[in-house]
Design an enzyme around this catalytic site. Structure first.
Site, PDB file in Angstrom:
ATOM      1  N   PRO A 157      38.664  43.792  47.981  1.00  0.00           N
ATOM      2  CA  PRO A 157      37.312  43.854  48.546  1.00  0.00           C
ATOM      3  C   PRO A 157      36.895  45.286  48.879  1.00  0.00           C
ATOM      4  CG  PRO A 157      38.849  43.323  50.296  1.00  0.00           C
ATOM      5  CD  PRO A 157      39.660  43.473  49.027  1.00  0.00           C
TER       6      PRO A 157
ATOM      7  N   ALA B 103      39.637  34.908  45.250  1.00  0.00           N
ATOM      8  CA  ALA B 103      39.445  36.356  45.314  1.00  0.00           C
ATOM      9  C   ALA B 103      38.439  36.671  46.411  1.00  0.00           C
ATOM     10  CB  ALA B 103      38.946  36.868  43.976  1.00  0.00           C
ATOM     11  N   CYS B 104      38.453  37.899  46.825  1.00  0.00           N
ATOM     12  CA  CYS B 104      37.546  38.292  47.901  1.00  0.00           C
ATOM     13  C   CYS B 104      36.245  38.806  47.292  1.00  0.00           C
ATOM     14  CB  CYS B 104      38.140  39.410  48.713  1.00  0.00           C
ATOM     15  SG  CYS B 104      39.906  39.533  48.561  1.00  0.00           S
ATOM     16  N   ILE B 105      35.198  38.845  48.120  1.00  0.00           N
ATOM     17  CA  ILE B 105      33.975  39.442  47.613  1.00  0.00           C
ATOM     18  C   ILE B 105      33.972  40.930  47.892  1.00  0.00           C
ATOM     19  CG2 ILE B 105      32.200  37.742  47.386  1.00  0.00           C
ATOM     20  CD1 ILE B 105      31.624  37.886  50.262  1.00  0.00           C
TER      21      ILE B 105
END
Lengths: 425, 105
Positions: A157, B103-105
């Site tokens: 991220p 998954a992450c943003i």
């Protein structure tokens, strides 16, 4: 006296300190630990590379951002000793706490990618996530004569996930206004399978990239940078050559998180997604960029989280059960160039949808649509930040995301994303 | 729903080819999944990754992401791309019988 200790006086830590100092009883002392003399308004960094000269408006003396009664300890943190409920500072002193708030944010780590921080750094490779990076890039863009400009997200991220897109839109406008757009090739190199992480916004923003003639290089996991040959190289050995590289390096939590054995593989702290308490420690709360949550690392998120953490600190003191108050709510302006911007509003479960904001059906701002008013909103936000948000005043945007005034499309249009990067809690 | 068969056992896969019930996983199924995904015969290095993924997921309740695998399994990211070409995070989880990593943003 009992101590509420807050690590970091960025957006999240400052809001927490200012909110708690007026809410805690006289038996409590609010201390915030941060070594930096000045507070930086980070959204302002986006405009500096394109010639904005208002850097002094993006900085304020930290002492002026903290309310009277907040004790500011101007030191760096070395270690949290959670068992002893103590924070060890760089000067060797120990700061005991009864409740701890970790708001130490995230930082860019170009050193995590071989070749990125070496020969080309600030020569042909720039970042805009730091003040000195944004200023160096301003000089570089001012003298750029044309060629290929690559915008590269190394890995997710990242802080403010829309910022690289905004940078790309503004670059297109910048070179167009200079009459040299035909001499600049813009390439957007991302590890995601499309422009953004959520399907509708991804289609909209991906469409804008296409309209502006930006080539997208998707699913590119950056392995190394060949600074001499000016190539980005992926782990699966694809190459993207560049003349000027604008990198968004790997983001990690503060080094003391890892030193304290409290972080995940990127030194972000495992956090309950709804109560915001540290998963491993009853007396520690975490908010802002420092969490491992799949919510955006953005100021609006820190703001919504600060309301939940305020409530839960008070409940924790009163031995009450915690409020599951955080829903992943994020609200972001997306600058799209030529004095227009979009606004997106979403949470863990609901992707950005069209509609009006903040008042249902009234607005005045429009969601998922490019307007001049949204652009003015983005510019006005700096005033709101310094004068309402940081002091901890209530602003008329609900903490939880609202569906009122939002419109779900009748039938979902076919999506170009494969659904690989959607956040969910 | 698609099914996969190995040594007489049949298991359900979801639309993206991930096993629906992670507890049904066996080493033979891993070989069948690897075959289906075009990875081919599994080597000792593949197994090192698969074993790590299974253990880590059992401990944390979710499949590890790529960075976590490379940091904790001792197999560097570059090699992970050779072992599980194209998307080592997703493919390692798939062959290990785990759900798709978030998954992450």
């Amino acid at each position: 006296m009992k101590n509420l200790v807050i690590l970091g006086a960025g957006t999240a830590g400052t809001m927490m300190a200012n909110r708690m100092v007026t809410r805690l009883s006289s038996g409590w002392c609010v201390k915030v630990i941060d070594p930096e003399q000045e507070h930086l308004y980070q959204p302002g960094l986006l405009f500096l590379p394109f010639g904005a000269r208002d850097e002094e408006l993006n900085l304020r003396a930290r002492s002026k951002t903290l309310k009277p009664g907040v004790e500011w300890v101007r030191e760096a943190v070395q270690l949290i000793e959670a068992d002893a409920k103590t924070v060890v500072l760089d000067n060797g002193t120990k700061q005991p706490y009864d409740l701890l708030v970790i708001a130490s944010g995230s930082q860019i780590r170009p050193d995590e990618t071989p070749g990125l921080a070496d020969g080309g750094w600030r020569g042909s490779i720039f970042d805009f996530y730091t003040l000195d990076g944004a200023l160096a890039l301003r000089d570089a863009l001012d003298t750029f004569e044309g060629g290929r400009l690559a915008i590269n997200i190394v890995e997710m991220p990242i802080k403010c996930p829309v910022a690289p897109l905004e940078f790309t839109f503004l670059a297109d406008a910048f070179f167009t206004k200079r009459g040299m757009r035909d001499r600049v090739e813009l390439v957007y190199v991302t590890p995601l399978d499309s422009a953004f992480t959520k399907p509708m916004a991804s289609r909209l923003l991906g469409g804008l990239l296409e309209e502006k003639g930006v080539r997208v290089e998707p699913e590119f996991a950056t392995g190394e940078v060949d600074a001499d040959g000016k190539n980005l190289i992926s782990y699966d050995e694809r190459k993207v050559p560049y003349d000027l590289l604008v990198t968004i390096p790997t983001h990690m939590g503060a080094p003391f998180i890892e030193a304290s054995g409290m972080g995940n593989e990127l030194s972000f702290v495992p956090t309950d997604p709804h109560t915001l308490r540290a998963k491993e420690h009853e007396d520690i709360f975490v908010l802002g960029d420092a969490t491992d949550l799949p919510s955006s690392k953005a100021g609006s998120v820190a703001h919504f989280q600060s309301e939940v953490v305020t409530e839960n600190l008070l409940r924790s003191i009163g031995n009450e059960s915690l409020e599951e108050g955080f829903d992943g709510h994020a609200n972001c302006f997306v600058e799209s160039g030529f004095d227009k911007a979009l606004l997106i509003d979403f949470n863990y479960d609901v992707e950005p949808l069209p509609g009006t904001f903040p008042l249902p059906w009234v607005g005045p701002m429009s969601l998922m649509k490019e307007t001049y008013l949204n652009h003015l909103g983005k510019l006005a936000f700096r005033w709101v930040y310094w004068n309402a948000l940081l002091p901890g005043r209530t602003i008329p945007v609900p903490n939880r995301m609202s569906m009122r005034g939002k419109v779900r499309p009748a039938s979902p249009a076919p999506t170009s994303t494969k659904g690989g990067h959607h956040a969910s809690a | 729903m698609p099914v996969l068969e190995a040594k007489g056992t049949e298991v359900e896969l979801n639309d993206e080819g991930f096993m629906v019930d992670s507890s049904q996983w066996t080493p033979e199924l891993a070989e069948a999944l690897a075959e289906k995904e075009g990875i081919g015969a599994l080597t000792e290095r593949h197994w090192k990754v698969i074993t790590f993924c299974r253990e880590d997921a059992a401990q944390n309740g979710q499949p590890p992401g790529l960075r976590r695998i490379s940091k904790l399994s001792g197999v560097p990211t570059k090699e992970l791309y050779q072992l599980f070409p194209k998307g080592p995070g997703k493919l390692a989880a798939k062959v290990s019988g785990l759900p798709k990593p978030k998954a992450c943003i």
